[in-house]
Write a protein that holds these residues in place. Sequence first.
Motif, mmCIF file in Angstrom:
data_model
loop_
_atom_site.group_PDB
_atom_site.id
_atom_site.type_symbol
_atom_site.label_atom_id
_atom_site.label_comp_id
_atom_site.label_asym_id
_atom_site.label_seq_id
_atom_site.Cartn_x
_atom_site.Cartn_y
_atom_site.Cartn_z
ATOM 1 N N SER A 51 0.832 -1.211 0.000
ATOM 2 C CA SER A 51 0.000 0.000 0.000
ATOM 3 C C SER A 51 0.867 1.262 0.000
ATOM 4 O O SER A 51 0.523 2.257 -0.654
ATOM 5 C CB SER A 51 -0.943 0.012 1.203
ATOM 6 O OG SER A 51 -0.237 0.064 2.432
ATOM 7 N N GLY A 52 1.987 1.219 0.699
ATOM 8 C CA GLY A 52 2.902 2.358 0.680
ATOM 9 C C GLY A 52 3.494 2.577 -0.690
ATOM 10 O O GLY A 52 3.624 3.714 -1.160
ATOM 11 N N GLY A 57 13.074 10.232 -0.355
ATOM 12 C CA GLY A 57 13.311 10.013 1.065
ATOM 13 C C GLY A 57 12.087 9.461 1.757
ATOM 14 O O GLY A 57 12.174 8.552 2.594
ATOM 15 N N CYS A 58 10.923 9.993 1.400
ATOM 16 C CA CYS A 58 9.672 9.523 1.968
ATOM 17 C C CYS A 58 9.412 8.069 1.586
ATOM 18 O O CYS A 58 8.941 7.280 2.401
ATOM 19 C CB CYS A 58 8.534 10.425 1.492
ATOM 20 S SG CYS A 58 6.902 9.961 2.113
ATOM 21 N N ALA A 59 9.717 7.700 0.334
ATOM 22 C CA ALA A 59 9.514 6.328 -0.114
ATOM 23 C C ALA A 59 10.289 5.353 0.767
ATOM 24 O O ALA A 59 9.751 4.321 1.218
ATOM 25 C CB ALA A 59 9.945 6.185 -1.569
ATOM 26 N N CYS A 60 11.547 5.655 1.012
ATOM 27 C CA CYS A 60 12.369 4.772 1.854
ATOM 28 C C CYS A 60 11.856 4.728 3.284
ATOM 29 O O CYS A 60 11.816 3.667 3.917
ATOM 30 C CB CYS A 60 13.814 5.248 1.836
ATOM 31 S SG CYS A 60 14.625 5.114 0.226
ATOM 32 N N ALA A 61 11.460 5.895 3.804
ATOM 33 C CA ALA A 61 10.991 5.954 5.186
ATOM 34 C C ALA A 61 9.668 5.213 5.368
ATOM 35 O O ALA A 61 9.471 4.508 6.362
ATOM 36 C CB ALA A 61 10.843 7.414 5.611
ATOM 37 N N ILE A 62 8.750 5.379 4.412
ATOM 38 C CA ILE A 62 7.474 4.674 4.495
ATOM 39 C C ILE A 62 7.699 3.163 4.433
ATOM 40 O O ILE A 62 7.083 2.389 5.176
ATOM 41 C CB ILE A 62 6.525 5.146 3.381
ATOM 42 C CG1 ILE A 62 5.956 6.522 3.731
ATOM 43 C CG2 ILE A 62 5.394 4.143 3.163
ATOM 44 C CD1 ILE A 62 5.038 7.102 2.681
ATOM 45 N N GLY A 63 8.597 2.737 3.553
ATOM 46 C CA GLY A 63 8.925 1.318 3.506
ATOM 47 C C GLY A 63 9.449 0.822 4.832
ATOM 48 O O GLY A 63 9.048 -0.248 5.312
ATOM 49 N N ALA A 64 10.338 1.607 5.452
ATOM 50 C CA ALA A 64 10.894 1.211 6.748
ATOM 51 C C ALA A 64 9.810 1.154 7.813
ATOM 52 O O ALA A 64 9.812 0.263 8.673
ATOM 53 C CB ALA A 64 11.998 2.182 7.153
ATOM 54 N N LEU A 65 8.881 2.103 7.781
ATOM 55 C CA LEU A 65 7.772 2.087 8.740
ATOM 56 C C LEU A 65 6.949 0.809 8.606
ATOM 57 O O LEU A 65 6.658 0.130 9.586
ATOM 58 C CB LEU A 65 6.866 3.296 8.514
ATOM 59 C CG LEU A 65 7.302 4.644 9.075
ATOM 60 C CD1 LEU A 65 6.302 5.718 8.653
ATOM 61 C CD2 LEU A 65 7.400 4.601 10.597
ATOM 62 N N PHE A 66 6.583 0.474 7.374
ATOM 63 C CA PHE A 66 5.769 -0.723 7.149
ATOM 64 C C PHE A 66 6.565 -1.999 7.431
ATOM 65 O O PHE A 66 5.975 -3.045 7.716
ATOM 66 C CB PHE A 66 5.218 -0.728 5.729
ATOM 67 C CG PHE A 66 4.017 0.154 5.547
ATOM 68 C CD1 PHE A 66 2.789 -0.208 6.076
ATOM 69 C CD2 PHE A 66 4.105 1.347 4.847
ATOM 70 C CE1 PHE A 66 1.673 0.599 5.912
ATOM 71 C CE2 PHE A 66 2.995 2.162 4.681
ATOM 72 C CZ PHE A 66 1.769 1.791 5.221
ATOM 73 N N GLY A 67 7.878 -1.904 7.343
ATOM 74 C CA GLY A 67 8.715 -3.055 7.654
ATOM 75 C C GLY A 67 9.025 -3.202 9.131
ATOM 76 O O GLY A 67 9.757 -4.120 9.527
ATOM 77 N N ALA A 75 -6.698 3.973 4.244
ATOM 78 C CA ALA A 75 -7.562 2.785 4.326
ATOM 79 C C ALA A 75 -6.807 1.551 4.792
ATOM 80 O O ALA A 75 -7.427 0.517 5.068
ATOM 81 C CB ALA A 75 -8.192 2.505 2.962
ATOM 82 N N GLY A 76 -5.504 1.629 4.907
ATOM 83 C CA GLY A 76 -4.715 0.465 5.283
ATOM 84 C C GLY A 76 -4.903 0.070 6.738
ATOM 85 O O GLY A 76 -5.153 0.910 7.605
ATOM 86 N N THR A 129 0.717 8.257 6.281
ATOM 87 C CA THR A 129 -0.107 9.238 5.582
ATOM 88 C C THR A 129 0.384 10.652 5.859
ATOM 89 O O THR A 129 0.505 11.475 4.946
ATOM 90 C CB THR A 129 -1.583 9.094 6.001
ATOM 91 O OG1 THR A 129 -2.026 7.759 5.734
ATOM 92 C CG2 THR A 129 -2.461 10.073 5.242
ATOM 93 N N GLY A 130 0.678 10.933 7.132
ATOM 94 C CA GLY A 130 1.208 12.249 7.479
ATOM 95 C C GLY A 130 2.562 12.504 6.842
ATOM 96 O O GLY A 130 2.853 13.611 6.375
ATOM 97 N N MET A 131 3.391 11.469 6.798
ATOM 98 C CA MET A 131 4.715 11.598 6.199
ATOM 99 C C MET A 131 4.617 11.888 4.703
ATOM 100 O O MET A 131 5.335 12.742 4.172
ATOM 101 C CB MET A 131 5.501 10.307 6.450
ATOM 102 C CG MET A 131 6.955 10.353 6.052
ATOM 103 S SD MET A 131 7.780 8.786 6.476
ATOM 104 C CE MET A 131 7.822 8.917 8.268
#
Length: 341
Positions: free
Chosen positions: A84-85, A195-205, A141-142, A151-153
Amino acid sequence: MVAVIADPRTAQVQLAQARRLVDPALRAAVDTLPSSMRRIAGYHFGWWDPDGTPTRADAGKALRPALVFGGALAAGGTDLDAVSGAVAVELVHNFSLLHDDVMDGDATRRHRATAWSVFGTSAAILAGDALLALAMDVLAAGAHPASTRATGMLGAAVQRLLDGQSADLDFERRDDVGVDECLAMASAKTGALLGCACAIGALFGGGRPAQVLRLAQFGEDLGLAFQFADDLLGIWGDPAVTGKPVHSDLRSRKKSLPVVAALTSGTDAGSALGVSYAAPAPDDLSGEAGLIEAAGARLWAQAHADGLLARAVEALAAAEPDPRTEAELIALARLATRRDR
């Protein structure tokens, strides 16, 4: 400088895998749009022709989804944790492309006519707006515990992206743009979303706060290096490969990083470029490209891209990913900053 040795084939495999993972969910999300928006979005993504006939046009590199998946793996999760990210980030990226093409007046993207040139300016803008709203809906929705923070990020990254795009447009009307403010513009316009892409991935991971921060820095530095590479392609890229007209950035009088570096170089070539850039673009822009190179700006841009890549690799190492994921992300970063499209 850190030596970066990576097999580009590894990166191509990652991009292909990212495309396979993200496309089904991306199509499902786009299918929820109103039919008028869905038609334009699907054309832009290369899924069908203007009349709706299915096709297999170039859908883009999938770099940002690949970084989302890589961030999840680097944090100890799986790529499936972050679908979803990846969809949300890809939607935001393509929202920006739809608007960019309108603002820049580009008639070609990915070897086909741009959406605005097919469906009209207003329709393309609305389709871009629809993709941005959809990106936020996908994250909100996730069911993942990190969805709200992600979402905020992503919203904050979009605000930075818009600020960078605004500065980029403002630069076209000015003749006093400095290198530092051009770097800040590029960092916001491109670095923020990577940067956001990497951070969101890390959050979901399930990454630790320090890992999320380090991976965000990896993406930010990679994003700025990517913009250097993109600006070089905007002047010297091969249209048969890039899918854009030759010297496209010069024709639109963009104050890209190599252009600003040349204009502020204090060289005779830079001064000559300033005189030429103040006038409407000539039919043959090879002379201006030559002046930029003679001012040393082409080498300057490549050197900065290499330095940013080295800094990104250091940030990645500090995030302590497993060796395989680290090598794969380095390969991806190398491909992104040493590419021909």
